[in-house]
Design an enzyme around this catalytic site. Structure first.
Site, PDB file in Angstrom:
ATOM      1  N   CYS A 123      34.409  36.170  15.499  1.00 26.22           N
ATOM      2  CA  CYS A 123      33.932  35.136  16.424  1.00 26.22           C
ATOM      3  C   CYS A 123      32.451  35.277  16.746  1.00 26.22           C
ATOM      4  O   CYS A 123      31.852  34.357  17.301  1.00 26.22           O
ATOM      5  CB  CYS A 123      34.751  35.171  17.710  1.00 26.22           C
ATOM      6  SG  CYS A 123      36.503  34.936  17.414  1.00 26.22           S
ATOM      7  N   HIS A 263      30.971  32.031  23.658  1.00 29.50           N
ATOM      8  CA  HIS A 263      32.084  31.862  22.731  1.00 29.50           C
ATOM      9  C   HIS A 263      33.253  31.241  23.498  1.00 29.50           C
ATOM     10  O   HIS A 263      33.566  31.652  24.612  1.00 29.50           O
ATOM     11  CB  HIS A 263      32.473  33.227  22.160  1.00 29.50           C
ATOM     12  CG  HIS A 263      33.699  33.184  21.324  1.00 29.50           C
ATOM     13  ND1 HIS A 263      33.919  32.200  20.386  1.00 29.50           N
ATOM     14  CD2 HIS A 263      34.786  33.994  21.282  1.00 29.50           C
ATOM     15  CE1 HIS A 263      35.094  32.402  19.818  1.00 29.50           C
ATOM     16  NE2 HIS A 263      35.638  33.476  20.337  1.00 29.50           N
ATOM     17  N   ASN A 293      39.739  27.948  20.346  1.00 30.71           N
ATOM     18  CA  ASN A 293      38.828  28.972  19.824  1.00 30.71           C
ATOM     19  C   ASN A 293      38.636  28.743  18.324  1.00 30.71           C
ATOM     20  O   ASN A 293      39.560  28.948  17.544  1.00 30.71           O
ATOM     21  CB  ASN A 293      39.455  30.348  20.107  1.00 30.71           C
ATOM     22  CG  ASN A 293      38.607  31.503  19.618  1.00 30.71           C
ATOM     23  OD1 ASN A 293      37.645  31.314  18.874  1.00 30.71           O
ATOM     24  ND2 ASN A 293      38.976  32.709  20.028  1.00 30.71           N
TER      25      ASN A 293
HETATM   26  O1  UT7 Z   1      37.985  35.081  19.760  1.00 34.08           O
HETATM   27  C1  UT7 Z   1      38.214  36.450  19.818  1.00 34.08           C
HETATM   28  C2  UT7 Z   1      38.369  36.820  21.169  1.00 34.08           C
HETATM   29  N1  UT7 Z   1      39.691  36.441  21.637  1.00 34.08           N
HETATM   30  C3  UT7 Z   1      39.868  36.407  22.916  1.00 34.08           C
HETATM   31  O2  UT7 Z   1      38.905  36.601  23.619  1.00 34.08           O
HETATM   32  C4  UT7 Z   1      41.245  36.229  23.489  1.00 34.08           C
HETATM   33  C5  UT7 Z   1      41.361  37.142  24.654  1.00 34.08           C
HETATM   34  N2  UT7 Z   1      42.648  37.123  25.315  1.00 34.08           N
HETATM   35  C6  UT7 Z   1      43.094  36.054  26.010  1.00 34.08           C
HETATM   36  O3  UT7 Z   1      42.462  35.020  26.050  1.00 34.08           O
HETATM   37  C7  UT7 Z   1      44.363  36.210  26.800  1.00 34.08           C
HETATM   38  O4  UT7 Z   1      44.707  37.584  26.870  1.00 34.08           O
HETATM   39  C8  UT7 Z   1      45.567  35.414  26.235  1.00 34.08           C
HETATM   40  C9  UT7 Z   1      45.329  33.917  26.444  1.00 34.08           C
HETATM   41  C10 UT7 Z   1      45.734  35.721  24.762  1.00 34.08           C
HETATM   42  C11 UT7 Z   1      46.845  35.788  26.961  1.00 34.08           C
HETATM   43  O5  UT7 Z   1      46.690  35.600  28.355  1.00 34.08           O
HETATM   44  P1  UT7 Z   1      47.162  36.741  29.359  1.00 34.08           P
HETATM   45  O6  UT7 Z   1      46.969  36.226  30.721  1.00 34.08           O
HETATM   46  O7  UT7 Z   1      46.449  38.005  28.967  1.00 34.08           O
HETATM   47  O8  UT7 Z   1      48.706  36.800  29.078  1.00 34.08           O
HETATM   48  P2  UT7 Z   1      49.563  38.035  28.586  1.00 34.08           P
HETATM   49  O9  UT7 Z   1      49.258  38.369  27.175  1.00 34.08           O
HETATM   50  O10 UT7 Z   1      49.436  39.100  29.605  1.00 34.08           O
HETATM   51  O11 UT7 Z   1      51.011  37.407  28.650  1.00 34.08           O
HETATM   52  C12 UT7 Z   1      51.594  36.977  29.879  1.00 34.08           C
HETATM   53  C13 UT7 Z   1      52.965  36.400  29.617  1.00 34.08           C
HETATM   54  C14 UT7 Z   1      53.818  37.262  28.708  1.00 34.08           C
HETATM   55  O12 UT7 Z   1      55.141  37.222  29.163  1.00 34.08           O
HETATM   56  P3  UT7 Z   1      55.738  38.445  30.010  1.00 34.08           P
HETATM   57  O13 UT7 Z   1      55.630  39.642  29.095  1.00 34.08           O
HETATM   58  O14 UT7 Z   1      54.855  38.571  31.223  1.00 34.08           O
HETATM   59  O15 UT7 Z   1      57.122  38.006  30.283  1.00 34.08           O
HETATM   60  C15 UT7 Z   1      53.739  36.578  27.377  1.00 34.08           C
HETATM   61  O16 UT7 Z   1      54.871  36.778  26.586  1.00 34.08           O
HETATM   62  O17 UT7 Z   1      52.830  35.140  28.954  1.00 34.08           O
HETATM   63  C16 UT7 Z   1      53.665  35.128  27.794  1.00 34.08           C
HETATM   64  N3  UT7 Z   1      53.056  34.264  26.811  1.00 34.08           N
HETATM   65  C17 UT7 Z   1      53.286  32.946  26.721  1.00 34.08           C
HETATM   66  N4  UT7 Z   1      54.056  32.122  27.446  1.00 34.08           N
HETATM   67  C18 UT7 Z   1      54.051  30.812  27.122  1.00 34.08           C
HETATM   68  C19 UT7 Z   1      52.176  34.619  25.838  1.00 34.08           C
HETATM   69  N5  UT7 Z   1      51.841  33.533  25.125  1.00 34.08           N
HETATM   70  C20 UT7 Z   1      52.509  32.482  25.655  1.00 34.08           C
HETATM   71  C21 UT7 Z   1      52.564  31.111  25.365  1.00 34.08           C
HETATM   72  N6  UT7 Z   1      53.330  30.319  26.119  1.00 34.08           N
HETATM   73  N7  UT7 Z   1      51.832  30.566  24.367  1.00 34.08           N
END
Ligand code: UT7
Length: 340
Positions: A123, A263, A293
Site C-alpha cells: 500500500c 492511505h 482500500n
Molecule cells: O492497506 C494495508 C493496511 N491495512 C489496514 O490498515 C487494515 C487495518 N485493520 C483494520 O482496518 C481493522 O483491523 C479491520 C477493519 C480489518 C477490522 O476491524 P477491527 O475493529 O480491528 O475488528 P476485529 O478484527 O477486532 O474484529 C471484530 C469482530 C470479530 O468478531 P469477534 O471475534 O469479536 O466475535 C470479527 O470476527 O468483527 C468480526 N468481523 C466481522 N463481522 C462482520 C470481522 N470482519 C467482519 C465482517 N463483518 N466483514
C-alpha cells in the site's frame, strides 16, 4: 534526529506535473457483500467507513487499469507517451510474476522510449515509486517520469474470508514527474520499513518460498492474509511518525500543510492519525467510502481527485501518508506546482 538536507545540494527539485486515475465501472456495495459473506452494511460502515468499492472486469488486469490512469495523467501534463523516459509501476497485483507491469503498461500506451520497471511496496507503493522516480530526475538522469499505482485487489482476495474481502477494491492512479520550475516540488520525504513483521500482511504462497502446488491452492494460500488489529496499530503509529519526520526535514509545522492525503485503508485509522497530528479531518482528502482500500493506487487516486476538483492549488503544501505490507510506510511533502 533527521537533519534537513545540506545547503547547496545539487539535486534538482521535482514536481508532480499531471495526475490521472481510473476506477473500473462495476460498483460492489456493502449490500452486495452481504450476499457473499456473513457481514452487514452496518459493520462495514462502522468499522471501516467503506460503503462501496470498484471491481475490475474479468478481462481487465492491473496493467489495463494502470494504462488508463497513465493516459489521463499524460493528458493532464500535456505530454506525449513517446516523451516518457522512465515508467515505474507500483503494484502487488501484477499481470504476471514477470515481466514487470511497467513494461506491459509501456506497450499499451506506446511509451516506447521509456525504461520500465516495477516496484513492490504494497500500500506504500505509490509514494515509494514517486520517491524513487524523483531521484532519477533530481540527479539529471532523466527529464521526466511516469509513476503508476495500480491494483486489481479483487484477484487476490479470498471471497470466503469476511475479515479481508470487504476491505479492498480495484483502481489505478498515476502521476507525471518533471523538474520544478518555480517552487520546491517534493520538499521532503521519510520512508521506513520493518520486514520482521512481514507475516502480518502477506500472500503466503505462489513465490519461491512456497511455489504453487495442489496443497497451496487447497489451503487457499494464494490469497491475501492480514492480522487486521495488529496492522491497524502499526499503521497509525508509523503514519504519524513519518509525517513528523518529513515535516521536521522540511522545516515546517503541521499547520503549514494545506492537505493531507492518507492511505485509504480505514476511516478509523485516518481519524486516529488526524487526532494525533492535531489536524481537523476537513484538511484530509478522503474517498475510502467510495473505493475501499486500493492498496498502491489509493493515495494516487485521492491525489488526482483533489487536484482535479480544485481543492489543491498552486503553492499548497500537500502531505501524502502511507502504510502497507512489508511493513512499509512513508510520508512525502510536496509544494504543489501544476502549470506546464
Ligand atoms: O492497506 C494495508 C493496511 N491495512 C489496514 O490498515 C487494515 C487495518 N485493520 C483494520 O482496518 C481493522 O483491523 C479491520 C477493519 C480489518 C477490522 O476491524 P477491527 O475493529 O480491528 O475488528 P476485529 O478484527 O477486532 O474484529 C471484530 C469482530 C470479530 O468478531 P469477534 O471475534 O469479536 O466475535 C470479527 O470476527 O468483527 C468480526 N468481523 C466481522 N463481522 C462482520 C470481522 N470482519 C467482519 C465482517 N463483518 N466483514
Amino acid at each position: 534526529m533527521n537533519a534537513p538536507p545540506p545547503a547547496g545540494s545539487t539535486l534538482r527539485p521535482v514536481r508532480i506535473a499531471g495526475t490521472g486515475a481510473y476506477a473500473p465501472a462495476h460498483v460492489l456495495t456493502n449490500r452486495d457483500l452481504e450476499k457473499i459473506v456473513t457481514t452487514t452494511d452496518q459493520w462495514i460502515v462502522e468499522r471501516t467507513g467503506m460503503r462501496e468499492r470498484r471491481i475490475a472486469a474479468e478481462n481487465e488486469a492491473a496493467s489495463d487499469l494502470g494504462a488508463e490512469a497513465a493516459r489521463r495523467a499524460l493528458a493532464d501534463a500535456g505530454m506525449a507517451a513517446t516523451d516518457v523516459q522512465l515508467l515505474l509501476a507500483a503494484t502487488i497485483t501484477p499481470d504476471y510474476p514477470f515481466p514487470n507491469t511497467g513494461c506491459i503498461i509501456q506497450s499499451k500506451i506506446g511509451a516506447r522510449h521509456a525504461f520500465c520497471m516495477g516496484l513492490e511496496a504494497a500500500c506504500s507503493g505509490f509514494v515509494y515509486a514517486v520517491e524513487t522516480a524523483r531521484h532519477f530526475i533530481a540527479t539529471g538522469t532523466v527529464e521526466n517520469a511516469l509513476v503508476v499505482g495500480t491494483e486489481k485487489m479483487s484477484s487476490i482476495l479470498d471471497w470466503t474470508d469476511r475479515t479481508t474481502c470487504v476491505l479492498f477494491g480495484d483502481g489505478a492512479g498515476a502521476a507525471v514527474l518533471r523538474p520544478a520550475k518555480r517552487g520546491r516540488g517534493v520538499v521532503a520525504s521519510a520512508l521506513g520499513s520493518d520486514g520482521s513483521l512481514s507475516d502480518l500482511l502477506l500472500i503466503p504462497a505462489g513465490g519461491s518460498r512456497r511455489p504453487t502446488s495442489e496443497a497451496t491452492v487447497a489451503a487457499r494460500e494464494h490469497y491475501l492474509r492480514m492480522n487486521g488489529r495488529e496492522v491497524f496499530k502499526h499503521a497509525v503509529t508509523h503514519m504519524v511518525r513519518s509525517a513528523r519526520t518529513a515535516l521536521h526535514r522540511a522545516g515546517v509545522v503541521i499547520s503549514d500543510v494545506r492537505w493531507i492525503i492518507p492511505h485509504q485503508a480505514n476511516m478509523r485509522i485516518i481519524r486516529a492519525v488526524a487526532e494525533r497530528l492535531g489536524v481537523p479531518l476537513e484538511r484530509f482528502v478522503i474517498n475510502v467510502e467510495r473505493y475501499g482500500n486500493t492498496s498502491g493506487a489509493s493515495v494516487a487516486i485521492a491525489l488526482d481527485e483533489a487536484a482535479r476538483d480544485g481543492r489543491i492549488r498552486d503553492g499548497d503544501l500537500v502531505l501524502m501518508l502511507v502504510f502497507g505490507g512489508g511493513f512499509t510506510w512513508g510520508a512525502m511533502l510536496l509544494e504543489w506546482e501544476k502549470g506546464s
